[in-house]
Design a protein around this motif. Structure first.
Motif, PDB file in Angstrom:
ATOM      1  N   ALA A 182      10.927  -3.591   6.964  1.00 32.06           N
ATOM      2  CA  ALA A 182      10.526  -2.422   7.750  1.00 32.06           C
ATOM      3  C   ALA A 182      10.955  -1.143   7.049  1.00 32.06           C
ATOM      4  O   ALA A 182      10.262  -0.132   7.067  1.00 32.06           O
ATOM      5  CB  ALA A 182      11.140  -2.495   9.151  1.00 32.06           C
ATOM      6  N   THR A 183      12.142  -1.196   6.395  1.00 31.38           N
ATOM      7  CA  THR A 183      12.617  -0.034   5.665  1.00 31.38           C
ATOM      8  C   THR A 183      11.853   0.139   4.366  1.00 31.38           C
ATOM      9  O   THR A 183      11.405   1.219   4.015  1.00 31.38           O
ATOM     10  CB  THR A 183      14.128  -0.188   5.356  1.00 31.38           C
ATOM     11  OG1 THR A 183      14.830  -0.288   6.587  1.00 31.38           O
ATOM     12  CG2 THR A 183      14.637   1.006   4.567  1.00 31.38           C
ATOM     13  N   ASP A 184      11.677  -0.994   3.608  1.00 29.13           N
ATOM     14  CA  ASP A 184      11.032  -0.919   2.299  1.00 29.13           C
ATOM     15  C   ASP A 184       9.564  -0.521   2.410  1.00 29.13           C
ATOM     16  O   ASP A 184       9.037   0.206   1.574  1.00 29.13           O
ATOM     17  CB  ASP A 184      11.143  -2.272   1.587  1.00 29.13           C
ATOM     18  CG  ASP A 184      12.581  -2.612   1.210  1.00 29.13           C
ATOM     19  OD1 ASP A 184      12.876  -3.801   1.086  1.00 29.13           O
ATOM     20  OD2 ASP A 184      13.401  -1.685   1.049  1.00 29.13           O
ATOM     21  N   SER A 185       8.892  -1.049   3.424  1.00 28.75           N
ATOM     22  CA  SER A 185       7.448  -0.876   3.498  1.00 28.75           C
ATOM     23  C   SER A 185       7.031   0.331   4.335  1.00 28.75           C
ATOM     24  O   SER A 185       5.857   0.679   4.349  1.00 28.75           O
ATOM     25  CB  SER A 185       6.810  -2.138   4.091  1.00 28.75           C
ATOM     26  OG  SER A 185       7.305  -2.383   5.396  1.00 28.75           O
ATOM     27  N   LYS A 186       7.967   0.971   5.010  1.00 28.84           N
ATOM     28  CA  LYS A 186       7.625   2.051   5.918  1.00 28.84           C
ATOM     29  C   LYS A 186       6.846   3.144   5.198  1.00 28.84           C
ATOM     30  O   LYS A 186       7.284   3.701   4.194  1.00 28.84           O
ATOM     31  CB  LYS A 186       8.887   2.633   6.540  1.00 28.84           C
ATOM     32  CG  LYS A 186       8.593   3.689   7.607  1.00 28.84           C
ATOM     33  CD  LYS A 186       9.880   4.182   8.260  1.00 28.84           C
ATOM     34  CE  LYS A 186       9.581   5.213   9.339  1.00 28.84           C
ATOM     35  NZ  LYS A 186      10.820   5.711   9.967  1.00 28.84           N
ATOM     36  N   GLY A 187       5.661   3.428   5.687  1.00 31.11           N
ATOM     37  CA  GLY A 187       4.849   4.489   5.121  1.00 31.11           C
ATOM     38  C   GLY A 187       4.080   4.112   3.879  1.00 31.11           C
ATOM     39  O   GLY A 187       3.326   4.928   3.349  1.00 31.11           O
ATOM     40  N   LYS A 188       4.263   2.880   3.368  1.00 26.10           N
ATOM     41  CA  LYS A 188       3.577   2.462   2.150  1.00 26.10           C
ATOM     42  C   LYS A 188       2.179   1.945   2.482  1.00 26.10           C
ATOM     43  O   LYS A 188       1.981   1.226   3.461  1.00 26.10           O
ATOM     44  CB  LYS A 188       4.360   1.360   1.435  1.00 26.10           C
ATOM     45  CG  LYS A 188       5.775   1.755   1.029  1.00 26.10           C
ATOM     46  CD  LYS A 188       5.774   2.762  -0.099  1.00 26.10           C
ATOM     47  CE  LYS A 188       7.193   3.052  -0.580  1.00 26.10           C
ATOM     48  NZ  LYS A 188       7.219   4.074  -1.635  1.00 26.10           N
ATOM     49  N   THR A 189       1.219   2.313   1.644  1.00 23.85           N
ATOM     50  CA  THR A 189      -0.161   1.867   1.826  1.00 23.85           C
ATOM     51  C   THR A 189      -0.595   1.042   0.616  1.00 23.85           C
ATOM     52  O   THR A 189      -0.387   1.459  -0.533  1.00 23.85           O
ATOM     53  CB  THR A 189      -1.114   3.061   1.984  1.00 23.85           C
ATOM     54  OG1 THR A 189      -0.722   3.823   3.129  1.00 23.85           O
ATOM     55  CG2 THR A 189      -2.555   2.580   2.167  1.00 23.85           C
ATOM     56  N   VAL A 190      -1.186  -0.103   0.894  1.00 17.02           N
ATOM     57  CA  VAL A 190      -1.694  -0.974  -0.160  1.00 17.02           C
ATOM     58  C   VAL A 190      -3.218  -0.948  -0.108  1.00 17.02           C
ATOM     59  O   VAL A 190      -3.818  -1.217   0.935  1.00 17.02           O
ATOM     60  CB  VAL A 190      -1.184  -2.421  -0.001  1.00 17.02           C
ATOM     61  CG1 VAL A 190      -1.742  -3.307  -1.122  1.00 17.02           C
ATOM     62  CG2 VAL A 190       0.344  -2.457   0.003  1.00 17.02           C
ATOM     63  N   GLY A 191      -3.836  -0.599  -1.227  1.00 12.10           N
ATOM     64  CA  GLY A 191      -5.287  -0.673  -1.335  1.00 12.10           C
ATOM     65  C   GLY A 191      -5.690  -2.047  -1.825  1.00 12.10           C
ATOM     66  O   GLY A 191      -5.221  -2.488  -2.876  1.00 12.10           O
ATOM     67  N   VAL A 192      -6.523  -2.727  -1.065  1.00 14.11           N
ATOM     68  CA  VAL A 192      -6.972  -4.074  -1.415  1.00 14.11           C
ATOM     69  C   VAL A 192      -8.471  -4.030  -1.670  1.00 14.11           C
ATOM     70  O   VAL A 192      -9.260  -3.719  -0.773  1.00 14.11           O
ATOM     71  CB  VAL A 192      -6.642  -5.092  -0.302  1.00 14.11           C
ATOM     72  CG1 VAL A 192      -7.151  -6.481  -0.679  1.00 14.11           C
ATOM     73  CG2 VAL A 192      -5.140  -5.115  -0.026  1.00 14.11           C
ATOM     74  N   CYS A 193      -8.875  -4.325  -2.892  1.00 11.26           N
ATOM     75  CA  CYS A 193     -10.284  -4.250  -3.301  1.00 11.26           C
ATOM     76  C   CYS A 193     -10.819  -5.648  -3.540  1.00 11.26           C
ATOM     77  O   CYS A 193     -10.367  -6.340  -4.460  1.00 11.26           O
ATOM     78  CB  CYS A 193     -10.419  -3.433  -4.580  1.00 11.26           C
ATOM     79  SG  CYS A 193      -9.719  -1.780  -4.470  1.00 11.26           S
ATOM     80  N   MET A 194     -11.782  -6.066  -2.727  1.00 10.46           N
ATOM     81  CA  MET A 194     -12.420  -7.366  -2.865  1.00 10.46           C
ATOM     82  C   MET A 194     -13.864  -7.175  -3.330  1.00 10.46           C
ATOM     83  O   MET A 194     -14.503  -6.170  -3.006  1.00 10.46           O
ATOM     84  CB  MET A 194     -12.388  -8.110  -1.536  1.00 10.46           C
ATOM     85  CG  MET A 194     -10.994  -8.532  -1.097  1.00 10.46           C
ATOM     86  SD  MET A 194     -10.383  -9.945  -2.024  1.00 10.46           S
ATOM     87  CE  MET A 194      -8.677  -9.460  -2.311  1.00 10.46           C
ATOM     88  N   PRO A 195     -14.411  -8.137  -4.079  1.00 10.27           N
ATOM     89  CA  PRO A 195     -15.729  -7.914  -4.689  1.00 10.27           C
ATOM     90  C   PRO A 195     -16.908  -7.942  -3.727  1.00 10.27           C
ATOM     91  O   PRO A 195     -17.842  -7.168  -3.873  1.00 10.27           O
ATOM     92  CB  PRO A 195     -15.839  -9.042  -5.727  1.00 10.27           C
ATOM     93  CG  PRO A 195     -14.860 -10.064  -5.305  1.00 10.27           C
ATOM     94  CD  PRO A 195     -13.771  -9.357  -4.586  1.00 10.27           C
ATOM     95  N   THR A 196     -16.881  -8.852  -2.750  1.00  7.46           N
ATOM     96  CA  THR A 196     -18.068  -9.016  -1.908  1.00  7.46           C
ATOM     97  C   THR A 196     -17.723  -9.786  -0.649  1.00  7.46           C
ATOM     98  O   THR A 196     -16.756 -10.546  -0.615  1.00  7.46           O
ATOM     99  CB  THR A 196     -19.185  -9.782  -2.669  1.00  7.46           C
ATOM    100  OG1 THR A 196     -20.329  -9.930  -1.826  1.00  7.46           O
ATOM    101  CG2 THR A 196     -18.708 -11.149  -3.111  1.00  7.46           C
TER     102      THR A 196
END
Length: 347
Positions: free
Chosen positions: A16-30
Motif C-alpha cells: 500500500a505504501t510502495d504502490s500508492k499513487g503509482k500507475t502502470v500502463g498495460v498495453c495488449m495487442p488485441t
C-alpha cells in the motif's frame, strides 16, 4: 534453456505504501484472441489488488494504434509500462521517450526489439513450447519404433512476432532428425520459417493455406499424419479446413496448438485437435506484479535467464515461466480443477 536458480526475489513490503499513487500502463495487442483478453484481465486484477492504478489498452492489432496508446501513457505520467507488442521492432522511437523520463519497461510475452529502453522481459519458455509440440508429435507417431514414412505439414506464427521463431526453432530441432532420416515427410516441401509463417496468427490465413495444401497434395488420398501448428488460432483454421475436406476424428492428423483457447479445447474433446500448450497467464501476471513490486521498492527484480534473450541492443534480463501441454488425458486437471475454466465453458 531454463536457468534453474532464481537470481532475485521480491522482499515483502507494505504494498500500500510502495504502490500508492503509482500507475502502470498495460498495453495488449488485441481483443481478437482470447488469450490477450485473459492476460489483460489477470494483469489488471492483480495490479489493482496490489494497490496500483492501471491503464489497460488494447490496440486492435494496429501498430500505429499501439504506438499512440504508449505515447499517451507516457504523456499521462505512467510510472511503469508493461507491453505485449504487436510488432517487436516498431516501438523503438516511442520508447526512447519512456527511457528519457525514467519509465521502466517490461516486455510482456513478446520481446521488444532494437531498443535499449526495455528493462525486463517476462514470458514463457518459448523454445520449450516448440520442443514440447515437436516431442508430442514424435511420441504420438511413435517415431522411435515405427518405420514410417509419415506425412506432416508445418504452420507457425506471425513473422513480426519474435516468439514465433523460438516456437518454430524448438519444434524443428525436435522434428528435423526424423525429417532428415525420412521417417517424416513434408509433402509440400514447405519447411522454412518464411514459407510456413502465418501473418497475425490469423485463423483465416491458416485455414486458407491448409485448404490449398489439401487441394495440391492430399486430394488424391495421400494420408496426412501430422500438422505442426504453433498456436490455437492457427490450429482452429487448420481444423476447419480439414473438417471441410472430409477429415473426421477417425482419420484426423496429429495437430498441435498453444494457449488452450476454448474453441481449441472443444476440438480436443471432440477428438480433432490433439493438444495445446497451456501457458497459465495467471502465473505470468503474478510474476510481472512481483517484478513491478521489486522495481517500485528498489529491490532485486526476479529473473531466471540472463543469457538467452538479446533484443539487438543487448541481453534483456528475463523471467521464464514453464509451459506444459493439455490433451484429452489431462485437460480436466490442468484447466478445470485449477479454476482456469469451468466445465460448462468447454461443453
Amino acid at each position: 534453456m531454463l536457468v534453474s536458480s532464481l537470481l532475485g526475489a521480491c522482499k515483502s513490503k507494505d504494498t500500500a505504501t510502495d504502490s500508492k499513487g503509482k500507475t502502470v500502463g498495460v498495453c495488449m495487442p488485441t481483443k481478437d484472441l482470447q488469450r490477450w483478453n485473459q492476460d489483460g484481465a489477470n494483469m489488471k486484477k492483480e495490479l489493482e489488488a496490489a494497490g496500483y492504478k492501471v491503464d489497460l489498452q488494447y490496440a486492435n492489432n494496429e501498430i500505429a494504434t499501439q504506438v499512440n496508446q504508449i505515447e499517451n501513457m507516457i504523456t499521462g505520467g505512467v510510472d511503469i509500462l508493461v507491453i505485449a507488442s504487436i510488432d517487436g521492432a516498431s516501438l523503438g522511437t516511442v520508447l526512447t521517450d519512456a527511457k528519457k523520463k525514467g519509465i521502466p519497461v517490461i516486455a510482456y510475452d513478446r520481446l521488444i526489439m532494437e531498443t535499449d529502453a526495455v528493462s525486463y522481459y517476462a514470458t514463457f519458455d518459448n523454445y520449450m513450447v516448440g520442443t514440447i509440440q515437436g516431442e508430442y508429435i514424435i511420441e504420438a507417431l511413435d517415431l522411435e519404433n515405427q518405420q514410417g514414412p509419415f506425412n506432416i505439414e508445418l504452420f507457425t506464427g506471425s513473422p513480426d512476432d519474435n516468439n514465433a521463431r523460438f516456437f518454430f526453432a524448438g519444434a524443428m530441432d525436435a522434428l528435423n532428425p526424423y525429417i532428415e532420416s525420412g521417417k517424416l515427410n513434408v509433402v509440400s516441401g514447405q519447411k522454412e520459417f518464411e514459407e510456413v509463417a502465418t501473418l497475425n496468427w490469423s485463423t483465416e490465413a491458416a485455414q486458407s493455406r491448409m485448404e490449398n495444401l489439401i487441394t495440391a497434395y492430399y486430394a488424391d488420398g495421400t494420408p496426412l499424419d501430422a500438422v505442426l501448428s504453433s498456436n490455437d488460432s492457427c490450429a482452429i483454421g487448420i481444423t476447419n479446413a480439414l473438417v471441410n475436406a472430409g477429415f473426421s476424428k477417425d482419420n484426423f492428423p496429429i495437430l498441435t496448438g498453444q494457449d488452450c483457447d476454448i474453441t481449441a479445447m472443444k476440438n480436443i474433446i471432440a477428438g480433432l485437435q490433439s493438444m495445446s500448450i497451456f501457458k497459465d497467464t495467471r502465473k505470468l501476471a503474478s510474476k510481472v506484479v512481483e517484478m513491478i513490486e521489486a522495481i517500485v521498492s528498489g529491490d532485486e527484480v526476479p529473473v531466471n535467464d540472463t543469457k538467452t534473450y538479446d533484443n539487438g541492443t543487448g541481453i534483456i534480463p528475463t523471467y521464464l515461466c514453464e509451459p506444459v501441454f493439455a490433451d484429452i488425458n489431462n485437460y480436466k486437471e490442468l484447466l478445470i480443477d485449477s479454476g482456469y475454466y469451468t466445465d460448462d465453458q468447454l461443453k
